[in-house]
Design a protein around this motif. Structure first.
Motif, PDB file in Angstrom:
ATOM      1  N   THR A 119      32.595  25.729  -5.080  1.00 44.45           N
ATOM      2  CA  THR A 119      33.215  27.021  -4.772  1.00 44.45           C
ATOM      3  C   THR A 119      32.993  27.423  -3.318  1.00 44.45           C
ATOM      4  O   THR A 119      33.695  28.282  -2.808  1.00 44.45           O
ATOM      5  N   ARG A 120      32.033  26.808  -2.662  1.00 44.40           N
ATOM      6  CA  ARG A 120      31.753  27.142  -1.264  1.00 44.40           C
ATOM      7  C   ARG A 120      32.074  25.929  -0.387  1.00 44.40           C
ATOM      8  O   ARG A 120      31.477  24.863  -0.535  1.00 44.40           O
ATOM      9  N   VAL A 121      33.009  26.105   0.511  1.00 44.68           N
ATOM     10  CA  VAL A 121      33.382  25.032   1.428  1.00 44.68           C
ATOM     11  C   VAL A 121      32.309  24.935   2.508  1.00 44.68           C
ATOM     12  O   VAL A 121      31.940  25.927   3.123  1.00 44.68           O
ATOM     13  N   GLU A 122      31.774  23.728   2.711  1.00 39.40           N
ATOM     14  CA  GLU A 122      30.759  23.505   3.732  1.00 39.40           C
ATOM     15  C   GLU A 122      31.150  22.307   4.575  1.00 39.40           C
ATOM     16  O   GLU A 122      31.735  21.356   4.067  1.00 39.40           O
ATOM     17  N   SER A 123      30.821  22.357   5.862  1.00 37.94           N
ATOM     18  CA  SER A 123      31.141  21.249   6.759  1.00 37.94           C
ATOM     19  C   SER A 123      30.482  19.972   6.288  1.00 37.94           C
ATOM     20  O   SER A 123      31.079  18.898   6.343  1.00 37.94           O
ATOM     21  N   PHE A 124      29.233  20.092   5.826  1.00 36.84           N
ATOM     22  CA  PHE A 124      28.484  18.922   5.375  1.00 36.84           C
ATOM     23  C   PHE A 124      27.293  19.398   4.559  1.00 36.84           C
ATOM     24  O   PHE A 124      26.581  20.304   4.972  1.00 36.84           O
ATOM     25  N   ARG A 125      27.094  18.790   3.411  1.00 36.66           N
ATOM     26  CA  ARG A 125      25.942  19.131   2.577  1.00 36.66           C
ATOM     27  C   ARG A 125      25.537  17.933   1.733  1.00 36.66           C
ATOM     28  O   ARG A 125      26.385  17.290   1.114  1.00 36.66           O
ATOM     29  N   ILE A 126      24.243  17.664   1.722  1.00 40.72           N
ATOM     30  CA  ILE A 126      23.682  16.641   0.837  1.00 40.72           C
ATOM     31  C   ILE A 126      22.999  17.387  -0.299  1.00 40.72           C
ATOM     32  O   ILE A 126      22.045  18.125  -0.072  1.00 40.72           O
ATOM     33  N   TRP A 127      23.515  17.230  -1.484  1.00 39.25           N
ATOM     34  CA  TRP A 127      22.932  17.894  -2.651  1.00 39.25           C
ATOM     35  C   TRP A 127      21.773  17.049  -3.168  1.00 39.25           C
ATOM     36  O   TRP A 127      21.874  15.827  -3.246  1.00 39.25           O
ATOM     37  N   PRO A 128      20.668  17.680  -3.560  1.00 40.40           N
ATOM     38  CA  PRO A 128      19.539  16.917  -4.127  1.00 40.40           C
ATOM     39  C   PRO A 128      19.943  16.261  -5.446  1.00 40.40           C
ATOM     40  O   PRO A 128      20.763  16.804  -6.188  1.00 40.40           O
ATOM     41  N   PRO A 129      19.357  15.095  -5.749  1.00 40.33           N
ATOM     42  CA  PRO A 129      19.709  14.392  -6.986  1.00 40.33           C
ATOM     43  C   PRO A 129      19.521  15.235  -8.241  1.00 40.33           C
ATOM     44  O   PRO A 129      20.266  15.091  -9.194  1.00 40.33           O
ATOM     45  N   ALA A 130      18.554  16.117  -8.237  1.00 43.65           N
ATOM     46  CA  ALA A 130      18.309  16.955  -9.417  1.00 43.65           C
ATOM     47  C   ALA A 130      19.464  17.923  -9.666  1.00 43.65           C
ATOM     48  O   ALA A 130      19.678  18.358 -10.796  1.00 43.65           O
ATOM     49  N   ASP A 131      20.224  18.258  -8.609  1.00 46.83           N
ATOM     50  CA  ASP A 131      21.337  19.203  -8.753  1.00 46.83           C
ATOM     51  C   ASP A 131      22.670  18.498  -9.024  1.00 46.83           C
ATOM     52  O   ASP A 131      23.326  18.766 -10.005  1.00 46.83           O
ATOM     53  N   ARG A 132      23.058  17.589  -8.114  1.00 48.56           N
ATOM     54  CA  ARG A 132      24.382  16.981  -8.243  1.00 48.56           C
ATOM     55  C   ARG A 132      24.466  15.523  -7.816  1.00 48.56           C
ATOM     56  O   ARG A 132      25.430  14.857  -8.152  1.00 48.56           O
ATOM     57  N   SER A 133      23.592  15.019  -6.976  1.00 51.02           N
ATOM     58  CA  SER A 133      23.668  13.656  -6.428  1.00 51.02           C
ATOM     59  C   SER A 133      25.002  13.380  -5.745  1.00 51.02           C
ATOM     60  O   SER A 133      25.617  12.338  -5.935  1.00 51.02           O
ATOM     61  N   VAL A 134      25.471  14.350  -4.963  1.00 48.30           N
ATOM     62  CA  VAL A 134      26.706  14.170  -4.212  1.00 48.30           C
ATOM     63  C   VAL A 134      26.493  14.593  -2.767  1.00 48.30           C
ATOM     64  O   VAL A 134      25.591  15.366  -2.449  1.00 48.30           O
ATOM     65  N   ILE A 135      27.358  14.062  -1.917  1.00 46.17           N
ATOM     66  CA  ILE A 135      27.440  14.484  -0.530  1.00 46.17           C
ATOM     67  C   ILE A 135      28.786  15.180  -0.393  1.00 46.17           C
ATOM     68  O   ILE A 135      29.813  14.669  -0.841  1.00 46.17           O
ATOM     69  N   GLN A 136      28.765  16.361   0.211  1.00 46.67           N
ATOM     70  CA  GLN A 136      29.943  17.212   0.295  1.00 46.67           C
ATOM     71  C   GLN A 136      30.441  17.296   1.734  1.00 46.67           C
ATOM     72  O   GLN A 136      29.676  17.543   2.656  1.00 46.67           O
ATOM     73  N   ILE A 137      31.749  17.094   1.899  1.00 48.29           N
ATOM     74  CA  ILE A 137      32.439  17.326   3.166  1.00 48.29           C
ATOM     75  C   ILE A 137      33.592  18.262   2.840  1.00 48.29           C
ATOM     76  O   ILE A 137      34.523  17.874   2.126  1.00 48.29           O
ATOM     77  N   GLY A 138      33.519  19.491   3.305  1.00 49.91           N
ATOM     78  CA  GLY A 138      34.539  20.481   2.947  1.00 49.91           C
ATOM     79  C   GLY A 138      34.471  20.771   1.459  1.00 49.91           C
ATOM     80  O   GLY A 138      33.437  21.189   0.945  1.00 49.91           O
ATOM     81  N   ARG A 139      35.558  20.519   0.735  1.00 53.66           N
ATOM     82  CA  ARG A 139      35.582  20.676  -0.724  1.00 53.66           C
ATOM     83  C   ARG A 139      35.603  19.322  -1.420  1.00 53.66           C
ATOM     84  O   ARG A 139      35.850  19.241  -2.622  1.00 53.66           O
ATOM     85  N   PHE A 140      35.338  18.258  -0.672  1.00 52.26           N
ATOM     86  CA  PHE A 140      35.362  16.902  -1.204  1.00 52.26           C
ATOM     87  C   PHE A 140      33.939  16.397  -1.393  1.00 52.26           C
ATOM     88  O   PHE A 140      33.045  16.734  -0.619  1.00 52.26           O
ATOM     89  N   THR A 141      33.726  15.575  -2.410  1.00 44.65           N
ATOM     90  CA  THR A 141      32.398  15.020  -2.661  1.00 44.65           C
ATOM     91  C   THR A 141      32.493  13.546  -3.012  1.00 44.65           C
ATOM     92  O   THR A 141      33.502  13.078  -3.520  1.00 44.65           O
ATOM     93  N   PHE A 142      31.399  12.838  -2.735  1.00 47.47           N
ATOM     94  CA  PHE A 142      31.219  11.476  -3.216  1.00 47.47           C
ATOM     95  C   PHE A 142      29.763  11.348  -3.651  1.00 47.47           C
ATOM     96  O   PHE A 142      28.882  12.027  -3.132  1.00 47.47           O
ATOM     97  N   SER A 143      29.526  10.500  -4.633  1.00 50.01           N
ATOM     98  CA  SER A 143      28.193  10.408  -5.209  1.00 50.01           C
ATOM     99  C   SER A 143      27.335   9.415  -4.437  1.00 50.01           C
ATOM    100  O   SER A 143      27.837   8.546  -3.724  1.00 50.01           O
TER     101      SER A 143
END
Length: 127
Positions: free
Chosen positions: A98-122
């Motif tokens: 729901t929140r667009v971010e330039s770049f975010r690495i989510w911790p494995p306990a939360d999502r195990s994804v890397i976010q670019i904008g509204r796109f993610t890859f695991s």
């Protein structure tokens, strides 16, 4: 890869630790006017092994870039020092973000994804 002093902004940086003093971190690079413009968009530092798609990343420095293709970002990984291509992974539009971010690495306990904008890859942390 050409040696240049490309700027970054700390507000676009993200990282996680493995709880043992090692981290995975990245930041958006400001590449306008540099030879990297369009090819590299992010600097990525890996201190603990990890896997992204079929790409095994050992501790080191990497750069990544992407192309927007409809509902997919084709994300390409390169060695930072040499520009050697390592592979690519598709980042998909993630409706749960729901929140667009330039770049975010989510911790494995939360999502195990890397976010670019509204796109993610695991990703998967290694041992």
């Amino acid at each position: 890869m050409r040696q240049e002093r490309i700027e970054t902004e700390m507000r676009t940086a993200s990282g996680i630790t493995d709880g043992h003093g090692k981290y995975i971190a990245g930041v958006v690079m400001i590449t306008a006017g540099y030879s990297a413009d369009g090819k590299y968009s992010h600097f990525f530092l890996v201190q603990a092994p990890m896997k992204v798609g079929s790409i095994q990343l050992e501790p080191g420095e990497y750069v990544l870039g992407y192309d927007h293709r409809g509902d997919v970002l084709e994300v390409r990984f390169y060695e930072a020092a040499t520009g050697k291509p390592l592979g690519e992974v598709d980042a998909t539009l993630n409706p749960s973000i729901t929140r667009v971010e330039s770049f975010r690495i989510w911790p494995p306990a939360d999502r195990s994804v890397i976010q670019i904008g509204r796109f993610t890859f695991s990703y998967q942390p290694g041992e």
